[in-house]
Design an enzyme around this catalytic site. Sequence first.
Site, PDB file in Angstrom:
ATOM      1  CG  LEU A 139      -1.946  -1.078   1.493  1.00 34.76           C
ATOM      2  CD1 LEU A 139      -2.594  -0.760   2.830  1.00 34.76           C
ATOM      3  CD2 LEU A 139      -2.885  -1.170   0.319  1.00 34.76           C
ATOM      4  CG  ASP A 140       0.207   4.499  -2.616  1.00 37.57           C
ATOM      5  OD1 ASP A 140       1.011   3.653  -3.088  1.00 37.57           O
ATOM      6  OD2 ASP A 140      -0.680   5.365  -3.371  1.00 37.57           O
ATOM      7  CB  ALA A 141       3.900   6.092   2.637  1.00 43.91           C
ATOM      8  CB  THR A 143      -2.896   3.989   0.820  1.00 48.49           C
ATOM      9  OG1 THR A 143      -2.903   5.044  -0.102  1.00 48.49           O
ATOM     10  CG2 THR A 143      -4.503   3.272   0.799  1.00 48.49           C
ATOM     11  NE  ARG A 239      -2.452   8.850  -4.176  1.00 50.52           N
ATOM     12  CZ  ARG A 239      -1.246   8.994  -3.831  1.00 50.52           C
ATOM     13  NH1 ARG A 239      -0.363   8.197  -3.531  1.00 50.52           N
ATOM     14  NH2 ARG A 239      -0.727  10.411  -3.719  1.00 50.52           N
TER      15      ARG A 239
END
Length: 309
Positions: A139-141, A143, A239
Site C-alpha cells: 500500500l502507498d505510505a 494509504t 489515485r
Amino acid sequence: MAEQRSLPVPDGLEGERLDAALSRLFGFSRTRAAELIVSGDVLVDGSPAAKSDRVHAGAWLDVTLPPPPTAPMPVAEPVPGMRIVYEDDDIVVVNKPIGVAAHPTTGWTGPTVIGGLLGTGHRVATSGAAERQGIVHRLDANTTGAMVVAKSEHAYSHLKRAFKERTVDKRYHALVQGHPDPLRGTVDAPIDRHPSGDGRFAVVAGGKESVTHYDTIEAFRAASLLDIKLETGRTHQIRVHMSALRHPCVGDMMYGADPTLAARLGVTRQWLHAVSLAFEHPATGEWVSFTTDYPDDLAHALKVVGSES
C-alpha cells in the site's frame, strides 16, 4: 562501482538538449540526467557541458554512471498505531496506519510494516529480497488499511501467485471529489510513470493494463464515497484512475485534489483506505476475509462532509 559509458550521439537526437538526450539514451529522468551533468559526470567531445546545450549527431559522449544504490534493510522497531487484525503460523494481517511504507526503499526513512512486525517479535518469511521479506503486496505510505504479510515460505509463494493471478479480492473505500457519472462503472486505462519523471504515475498509451471497478456507496454535496475493487494492482492505481475521471481522491494534492476542500475536511493525505482483503488461505485452502476500520482522520472527514450535505 561506477560504470563508464562512451557512445556517439545518434542522428535521431540531433539538436536535442543534453539532459533530454541523456534521458532518452539511458532511460532515466531528465532531473537525474541534469544531476549527472552538473556533477561533471558527462563529457561531450571530452569537455564538460551545460544541461541546456544542444547536442550534435556524432558528438562523443562520456558518461560516468554511479553504482546502483544498495537497498536499505528494515529497522526492527514497533510502529505506533499498527494493529494486528489476524495472525496464525502462515500469515499476519495488519491495519496499516498513515505514514508507514510496506518495506524499506531508497530515500524512505520512515517506519515500515516489515520493521514494525520484526520490532514486535513477529516472524516473517525469508523469501524475496532481503529488504522486503514476507511482503506479497504493498500500500502507498499514506494509504491506510488491510495488508497481509507471509510468515511461512509456503504462504509467501502461494500469496505471491494469488496476487499475480488476481485471485485476491481487494476492496478499498475512497472519498472522491464530486459525483462520478455513471455512479457505478469500470476504468480500464493503462498506467505508467508520468512523463515528467517527478514520481507521479499517469494514464499513458502503451502503459501496463490497469482495471478499476467502482460503485458509489453514498453521494454527498461535495464528494462521493466509493467502494472500489481492483482487478490489477498498479502503483497509485486508484489515485490515477480517479484523477483521470476528474474526481480525484479528497486530499490527494499530487493528483489534482482541491486543497480548500481537504482543509475544510481536515485531511492531509488522500482519502483512501484498504477496507478488506479476501483470499484462499495458503495452508487450509479456506476462503478467508479480513476487514479494517477507518482511521480517525478519514472517519472525521466523512462525518464533516456528511454534515454539509
